[in-house]
Write a protein that holds these residues in place. Structure first.
Motif, PDB file in Angstrom:
ATOM      1  N   GLU A   1      33.070 -30.176  55.439  1.00  0.00           N
ATOM      2  CA  GLU A   1      33.508 -29.100  54.550  1.00  0.00           C
ATOM      3  C   GLU A   1      34.553 -28.231  55.223  1.00  0.00           C
ATOM      4  OE1 GLU A   1      29.682 -28.174  51.704  1.00  0.00           O
ATOM      5  OE2 GLU A   1      29.594 -27.459  53.790  1.00  0.00           O
ATOM      6  N   ARG A   2      34.353 -27.931  56.496  1.00  0.00           N
ATOM      7  CA  ARG A   2      35.324 -27.101  57.218  1.00  0.00           C
ATOM      8  C   ARG A   2      36.670 -27.811  57.322  1.00  0.00           C
ATOM      9  NH1 ARG A   2      35.530 -21.935  59.621  1.00  0.00           N
ATOM     10  NH2 ARG A   2      37.596 -21.884  60.509  1.00  0.00           N
ATOM     11  N   ILE A   3      36.647 -29.088  57.609  1.00  0.00           N
ATOM     12  CA  ILE A   3      37.881 -29.873  57.684  1.00  0.00           C
ATOM     13  C   ILE A   3      38.566 -29.912  56.322  1.00  0.00           C
ATOM     14  CG2 ILE A   3      38.790 -32.212  58.025  1.00  0.00           C
ATOM     15  CD1 ILE A   3      36.631 -32.530  60.240  1.00  0.00           C
ATOM     16  N   TYR A   4      37.780 -30.057  55.266  1.00  0.00           N
ATOM     17  CA  TYR A   4      38.314 -30.091  53.895  1.00  0.00           C
ATOM     18  C   TYR A   4      39.063 -28.803  53.578  1.00  0.00           C
ATOM     19  CZ  TYR A   4      38.195 -30.660  48.780  1.00  0.00           C
ATOM     20  OH  TYR A   4      38.534 -30.776  47.452  1.00  0.00           O
ATOM     21  N   VAL A   5      38.451 -27.655  53.894  1.00  0.00           N
ATOM     22  CA  VAL A   5      39.082 -26.359  53.624  1.00  0.00           C
ATOM     23  C   VAL A   5      40.308 -26.169  54.501  1.00  0.00           C
ATOM     24  CG1 VAL A   5      38.766 -23.860  53.797  1.00  0.00           C
ATOM     25  CG2 VAL A   5      36.990 -25.251  52.760  1.00  0.00           C
TER      26      VAL A   5
ATOM     27  N   ALA B   1      44.079 -25.215  53.546  1.00  0.00           N
ATOM     28  CA  ALA B   1      44.583 -23.942  54.076  1.00  0.00           C
ATOM     29  C   ALA B   1      45.899 -24.140  54.829  1.00  0.00           C
ATOM     30  CB  ALA B   1      43.547 -23.301  54.987  1.00  0.00           C
ATOM     31  N   ASN B   2      46.079 -25.289  55.441  1.00  0.00           N
ATOM     32  CA  ASN B   2      47.315 -25.564  56.168  1.00  0.00           C
ATOM     33  C   ASN B   2      48.508 -25.741  55.243  1.00  0.00           C
ATOM     34  OD1 ASN B   2      46.108 -25.443  58.679  1.00  0.00           O
ATOM     35  ND2 ASN B   2      45.663 -27.619  58.730  1.00  0.00           N
TER      36      ASN B   2
ATOM     37  N   ILE C   1      44.922 -20.132  49.988  1.00  0.00           N
ATOM     38  CA  ILE C   1      43.676 -20.629  50.565  1.00  0.00           C
ATOM     39  C   ILE C   1      43.571 -20.183  52.017  1.00  0.00           C
ATOM     40  CG2 ILE C   1      42.367 -22.696  51.184  1.00  0.00           C
ATOM     41  CD1 ILE C   1      43.554 -23.994  48.653  1.00  0.00           C
ATOM     42  N   SER C   2      44.685 -20.179  52.719  1.00  0.00           N
ATOM     43  CA  SER C   2      44.690 -19.704  54.100  1.00  0.00           C
ATOM     44  C   SER C   2      44.248 -18.246  54.171  1.00  0.00           C
ATOM     45  CB  SER C   2      46.092 -19.861  54.697  1.00  0.00           C
ATOM     46  OG  SER C   2      46.133 -19.379  56.002  1.00  0.00           O
TER      47      SER C   2
END
Length: 72
Positions: free
Chosen positions: A28-32, A36-37, A42-43
């Motif tokens: 989930e963290r990688i997905y966000v 965000a990048n 989102i960032s």
């Protein structure tokens, strides 16, 4: 990058759990982070969530709330 409503809701759900200091998976963290990048909104959401998790939610007045609203 355009987001579908479903992806946006999923991202917001993950970010909300981050802000509340609830557990999230690495996936989930990688997905966000991936979104965000490439998406400044989102960032900013992610920066705010991390600030809320770190400092708690501040009162409506004061410099702390202003800084938190900027995700600092």
């Amino acid at each position: 990058m355009l987001l579908s409503n479903q992806k946006r809701l999923k991202i917001q759900g993950i970010i909300k759990r981050i802000a509340q200091d609830k557990s999230i998976t690495l996936e989930e963290r990688i997905y966000v982070e991936k979104f965000a990048n490439h998406n400044s909104s989102i960032s900013l959401w992610l920066k705010k969530a991390i600030s809320f998790r770190r400092n708690g939610i501040k009162d409506n007045d004061g410099i702390d709330n202003l800084l938190q609203s900027f995700g600092l």
